[in-house]
Design a protein around this motif. Structure first.
Motif, PDB file in Angstrom:
ATOM      1  N   LEU A  12       8.459  29.911  12.898  1.00 61.55           N
ATOM      2  CA  LEU A  12       7.087  30.504  13.127  1.00 61.55           C
ATOM      3  C   LEU A  12       6.217  29.446  14.159  1.00 61.55           C
ATOM      4  N   ARG A  13       6.632  28.013  14.052  1.00 62.22           N
ATOM      5  CA  ARG A  13       5.785  27.091  14.954  1.00 62.22           C
ATOM      6  C   ARG A  13       6.571  27.307  16.393  1.00 62.22           C
ATOM      7  N   TRP A  14       7.684  27.593  16.540  1.00 59.77           N
ATOM      8  CA  TRP A  14       8.320  27.854  17.759  1.00 59.77           C
ATOM      9  C   TRP A  14       7.772  29.212  18.546  1.00 59.77           C
ATOM     10  N   THR A  15       7.346  30.334  17.528  1.00 59.69           N
ATOM     11  CA  THR A  15       7.290  31.638  18.169  1.00 59.69           C
ATOM     12  C   THR A  15       5.640  31.982  18.078  1.00 59.69           C
ATOM     13  N   PHE A  16       5.057  31.398  17.170  1.00 58.37           N
ATOM     14  CA  PHE A  16       3.728  31.731  16.710  1.00 58.37           C
ATOM     15  C   PHE A  16       3.678  33.394  16.426  1.00 58.37           C
ATOM     16  N   ASN A  17       4.745  33.926  15.992  1.00 58.22           N
ATOM     17  CA  ASN A  17       4.744  35.345  15.731  1.00 58.22           C
ATOM     18  C   ASN A  17       6.016  35.365  14.578  1.00 58.22           C
ATOM     19  N   GLU A  18       5.099  36.180  13.549  1.00 60.18           N
ATOM     20  CA  GLU A  18       6.123  36.154  12.266  1.00 60.18           C
ATOM     21  C   GLU A  18       7.220  37.265  12.430  1.00 60.18           C
ATOM     22  N   ALA A  19       7.000  38.257  13.184  1.00 64.64           N
ATOM     23  CA  ALA A  19       8.101  39.199  13.324  1.00 64.64           C
ATOM     24  C   ALA A  19       9.279  38.452  14.078  1.00 64.64           C
ATOM     25  N   ARG A  63      10.834  33.147  26.966  1.00 67.28           N
ATOM     26  CA  ARG A  63       9.527  33.607  26.875  1.00 67.28           C
ATOM     27  C   ARG A  63       8.764  32.994  27.998  1.00 67.28           C
ATOM     28  N   THR A  64       9.035  31.575  28.347  1.00 69.40           N
ATOM     29  CA  THR A  64       8.275  31.114  29.397  1.00 69.40           C
ATOM     30  C   THR A  64       8.983  31.588  30.760  1.00 69.40           C
ATOM     31  N   VAL A  65       9.975  31.917  30.850  1.00 70.02           N
ATOM     32  CA  VAL A  65      10.367  33.011  32.086  1.00 70.02           C
ATOM     33  C   VAL A  65       9.730  34.131  32.297  1.00 70.02           C
ATOM     34  N   VAL A  92      -5.069  28.887  19.732  1.00 75.61           N
ATOM     35  CA  VAL A  92      -4.316  29.087  20.857  1.00 75.61           C
ATOM     36  C   VAL A  92      -4.065  27.642  21.476  1.00 75.61           C
ATOM     37  N   GLU A  93      -4.911  26.976  21.668  1.00 74.23           N
ATOM     38  CA  GLU A  93      -4.976  25.593  22.242  1.00 74.23           C
ATOM     39  C   GLU A  93      -3.757  24.827  21.482  1.00 74.23           C
ATOM     40  N   VAL A  94      -3.820  24.777  20.331  1.00 75.82           N
ATOM     41  CA  VAL A  94      -2.732  24.150  19.591  1.00 75.82           C
ATOM     42  C   VAL A  94      -1.177  24.713  19.955  1.00 75.82           C
ATOM     43  N   GLN A  95      -1.434  26.003  19.920  1.00 76.66           N
ATOM     44  CA  GLN A  95      -0.103  26.490  20.207  1.00 76.66           C
ATOM     45  C   GLN A  95       0.258  26.204  21.504  1.00 76.66           C
ATOM     46  N   GLU A  96      -0.483  26.315  22.556  1.00 74.91           N
ATOM     47  CA  GLU A  96      -0.024  25.955  23.709  1.00 74.91           C
ATOM     48  C   GLU A  96       0.349  24.354  23.949  1.00 74.91           C
ATOM     49  N   ALA A 142       2.166  11.854  20.092  1.00 77.20           N
ATOM     50  CA  ALA A 142       1.285  11.306  20.613  1.00 77.20           C
ATOM     51  C   ALA A 142       0.921  12.403  22.050  1.00 77.20           C
ATOM     52  N   LYS A 143       1.743  12.776  22.434  1.00 76.74           N
ATOM     53  CA  LYS A 143       1.820  13.888  23.586  1.00 76.74           C
ATOM     54  C   LYS A 143       0.827  14.975  22.962  1.00 76.74           C
ATOM     55  N   LEU A 144       1.025  15.598  21.618  1.00 79.31           N
ATOM     56  CA  LEU A 144      -0.160  16.645  21.268  1.00 79.31           C
ATOM     57  C   LEU A 144      -1.445  15.836  21.292  1.00 79.31           C
ATOM     58  N   LYS A 145      -1.615  14.760  20.954  1.00 76.73           N
ATOM     59  CA  LYS A 145      -3.068  14.292  21.018  1.00 76.73           C
ATOM     60  C   LYS A 145      -3.550  13.729  22.480  1.00 76.73           C
TER      61      LYS A 145
END
Length: 150
Positions: A12-19, A63-65, A92-96, A142-145
């Motif tokens: 879920l943390r990779w996709t942010f989509n339950e399905a 997904r990026t492609v 959304v900001e955290v997901q990105e 550190a990168k997320l921060k």
């Protein structure tokens, strides 16, 4: 059941989509089942997490492609972000920011924080020394921060 929930949380943390997360977990279980004659019982858990992470990385790259293709074709208009409800901006900001992490850092961070596995088990799952798991997680945080404060 606990392992399935742990795998689902990572997916879920990779996709942010339950399905999509559910599909990744099912695919990981299926792939491990298909390889069951080659997998040792003592490494099956690590192999399952490794398989899920590989599938998730592949999914993220696709997904990026696809997002780039849609942008080039004119249907991926980022200016439509204003249509999101105000309470979803932070999410959304955290997901990105998570999506912007290098795959190795993202895998270490997500597994360390959402799998319930020890660093040793995560190292086995990612085929990394235990210390590298910790340093990748630290670098990811550190990168997320940096990404979220900037």
């Amino acid at each position: 059941m606990k392992r399935e929930r742990s795998l689902f949380n990572i997916a879920l943390r990779w996709t942010f989509n339950e399905a999509q997360a559910d599909e990744l977990v099912q695919e990981a279980f299926l792939m491990v089942w298909q390889q069951r004659r080659r997998v040792l019982p003592e490494t099956a858990n690590a192999y399952l997490y490794l398989t899920l992470n590989r599938l998730a990385m592949k999914h993220a790259r696709r997904r990026t492609v696809w997002r780039r293709v849609k942008t080039l074709l004119g249907s991926g208009d980022a200016s439509q972000d204003w249509l999101l409800p105000a309470d979803q901006y932070d999410r959304v900001e955290v997901q990105e920011a998570i999506q912007a992490l290098p795959d190795g850092q993202r895998a270490a961070l997500l597994m360390a924080d959402f799998s319930g596995l020890s660093q040793k088990e995560i190292g086995q799952a990612l085929n990394l020394p235990t210390g590298t798991v910790g340093s990748r997680r630290h670098a990811a945080l550190a990168k997320l921060k940096e990404l979220l404060d900037g």
